[in-house]
Design an enzyme around this catalytic site. Structure first.
Site, PDB file in Angstrom:
ATOM      1  N   ASP A 204      -2.751   1.807   6.954  1.00  0.00           N
ATOM      2  CA  ASP A 204      -2.031   1.339   5.769  1.00  0.00           C
ATOM      3  C   ASP A 204      -1.786  -0.169   5.811  1.00  0.00           C
ATOM      4  OD1 ASP A 204      -1.908   3.917   4.770  1.00  0.00           O
ATOM      5  OD2 ASP A 204      -0.002   4.359   5.757  1.00  0.00           O
TER       6      ASP A 204
ATOM      7  N   CYS B  95     -15.991  -4.895  14.963  1.00  0.00           N
ATOM      8  CA  CYS B  95     -15.652  -6.282  15.328  1.00  0.00           C
ATOM      9  C   CYS B  95     -14.522  -6.333  16.350  1.00  0.00           C
ATOM     10  CB  CYS B  95     -15.291  -7.086  14.081  1.00  0.00           C
ATOM     11  SG  CYS B  95     -13.705  -6.631  13.335  1.00  0.00           S
TER      12      CYS B  95
ATOM     13  N   CYS C  43     -13.144  -8.760   9.396  1.00  0.00           N
ATOM     14  CA  CYS C  43     -14.527  -9.201   9.168  1.00  0.00           C
ATOM     15  C   CYS C  43     -15.055  -8.854   7.776  1.00  0.00           C
ATOM     16  CB  CYS C  43     -15.450  -8.595  10.229  1.00  0.00           C
ATOM     17  SG  CYS C  43     -15.600  -6.792  10.128  1.00  0.00           S
TER      18      CYS C  43
ATOM     19  N   CYS D  77     -12.561  -3.750   6.406  1.00  0.00           N
ATOM     20  CA  CYS D  77     -11.906  -4.368   7.560  1.00  0.00           C
ATOM     21  C   CYS D  77     -11.255  -5.676   7.117  1.00  0.00           C
ATOM     22  CB  CYS D  77     -12.919  -4.637   8.674  1.00  0.00           C
ATOM     23  SG  CYS D  77     -12.196  -5.472  10.117  1.00  0.00           S
TER      24      CYS D  77
ATOM     25  N   GLU E  47      -1.757  -1.054  -5.892  1.00  0.00           N
ATOM     26  CA  GLU E  47      -2.869  -0.284  -6.427  1.00  0.00           C
ATOM     27  C   GLU E  47      -2.427   0.494  -7.660  1.00  0.00           C
ATOM     28  OE1 GLU E  47      -6.012   1.186  -3.194  1.00  0.00           O
ATOM     29  OE2 GLU E  47      -3.979   1.778  -2.694  1.00  0.00           O
TER      30      GLU E  47
ATOM     31  N   CYS F  96     -12.762  -0.999  13.831  1.00  0.00           N
ATOM     32  CA  CYS F  96     -13.978  -1.657  13.344  1.00  0.00           C
ATOM     33  C   CYS F  96     -14.820  -2.120  14.538  1.00  0.00           C
ATOM     34  CB  CYS F  96     -13.610  -2.839  12.454  1.00  0.00           C
ATOM     35  SG  CYS F  96     -15.026  -3.689  11.717  1.00  0.00           S
TER      36      CYS F  96
ATOM     37  N   ASP G  92       0.847  -1.186   0.000  1.00  0.00           N
ATOM     38  CA  ASP G  92       0.000   0.000   0.000  1.00  0.00           C
ATOM     39  C   ASP G  92       0.882   1.235   0.000  1.00  0.00           C
ATOM     40  OD1 ASP G  92      -2.539   1.454   0.245  1.00  0.00           O
ATOM     41  OD2 ASP G  92      -1.805   1.974   2.245  1.00  0.00           O
TER      42      ASP G  92
END
Length: 372
Positions: free
Chosen positions: A346, A339, A321, A318, A265, A337, A181
């Protein structure tokens, strides 16, 4: 397949003078042909065909330099025209400026007129030149041409173009994969949680550059002191560029050696560099150059680089999850998150990029090795 090797050369005084004349003649011929083509098209609406030989009778000093260098100037102009008519965003061919700090010309290897042996390089008209050959070249490669360039810091280089048979790369089975990333401050963060810890070469030299630029502003333009200070700044910029390139080569080689599949990316670095907030950091990192190095190194090793669509919400998903967090601001550096997952933003994105790359490639890894 074409392979280019770039070496530094050390021409003597007479060879430097010849190179200076050749650079000037190539620029002159290119501009003359472009001017005539534009004028002819405006009058007739047709494309004029012209060659450098046309100008040698009127300008006999063109005969003093390598004729193949002038022919390549014609080819470069033709390529510029083709690029423009194929895609107007490439821009119409521009006249070459004498003030351009980087100058170059290209010549072709015909009947052995270019020879590399015993730490010396023979070039047409120039003769034998001392060269720093830091890499060996396969004897099976065929030399096709050479491009001589003078950088802004007055150092000379030659890029030798070789033709080689396309190697049969053995496609390796994917056993290890990693996601990268892009990080503004560290170049990248990978899916293992490792940070590149990029040394910001430009940022470190920024104060020194500013100091030298101030000294330049106090010099009389065109004076000897002005030209000396200008070259000093050029050498500093060249040093920064070489530091960056060396680091990116080593980092891309390290990743290529350890991983079979690399996922990144597809970012528009040009748009990002135009942002006033972090444009300097984008230029300093050299992410575009880094991904180019990764691409060809992985290809030659029989490995694969997968580019994820830039609209894929890697930062908002996330990694535990799979829930999408729509409201995530750029300043939120910790991903939290419902969860219970809390981790570096990153690192979370890198894991998602790796998983998406595996999905696109149709590769299944063992659970413990998916992001290793």
């Amino acid at each position: 397949m074409n392979i280019v090797y770039r070496f530094r050369i050390y021409p003597n005084k007479s060879q430097k003078e010849l190179f200076a004349r050749t650079f000037g003649c190539v620029r002159f011929v290119y501009n003359q042909m472009l001017a005539e083509k534009k004028e002819y098209y405006e009058k007739t609406g047709k494309v004029l065909k012209v060659t450098p030989a046309k100008y040698k009778a009127e300008f006999p000093w063109l005969k003093e330099v390598d004729s193949l260098a002038l022919c390549n100037a014609q080819l470069h102009l033709q390529t510029a025209y083709k690029n423009f008519f194929r895609d107007s965003s490439a821009g119409f061919p521009k006249f070459k400026s004498k003030k351009n700090p980087v100058r170059s010309y290209t010549t072709n290897c015909v009947n052995g007129n270019i020879t590399l042996q015993n730490a010396k390089l023979e070039l047409p008209k120039a003769g034998w030149i001392r060269i720093k050959q830091h890499r060996s070249i396969d004897d099976r490669y065929i030399l096709k041409g050479a491009t001589v360039s003078q950088e802004a810091d007055d150092k000379y280089y030659v890029s030798l173009l070789y033709a080689a048979e396309e190697p049969e790369h053995e496609i390796r089975p994917v056993k290890t994969a990693i996601g990268l990333d892009f990080s503004m401050s560290e170049l990248y963060v990978d899916s293992n949680g490792a940070h590149a810890d990029y040394p910001h070469f430009f940022r470190k030299s920024q104060e020194k550059l500013a100091r030298e630029q101030r000294r330049l502003s106090h010099c009389e333009k065109g004076s000897g002191r002005y030209m000396k200070q200008k070259k000093k700044i050029a050498r500093l910029h060249a040093h920064i560029a070489r530091q960056r390139k060396d680091y990116l080569h080593k980092e891309s080689r390290k990743i290529t050696n350890f991983y079979d599949l690399v996922c990144i990316e597809s970012l528009n670095m040009k748009e990002m560099s135009q942002d006033s907030r972090f444009g300097t950091s984008v230029h300093d990192n050299g992410w575009g150059m880094f991904t180019d190095f990764l691409s060809y190194k992985l290809e030659r090793a029989g490995k694969k680089l997968v580019r994820i669509d830039k609209w894929y919400p890697s930062s908002k998903i996330c990694s535990c999850c799979g829930k999408l967090k729509k409201e995530l601001k750029l300043e939120d550096r910790i991903y939290s998150c419902t969860c219970g997952n809390q981790m570096n933003r990153d690192e979370n994105a890198a894991i998602n990029i790796c998983r998406e790359g595996l999905r696109i490639s149709g590769v299944e890894l063992e659970t413990e090795r998916k992001i290793s």
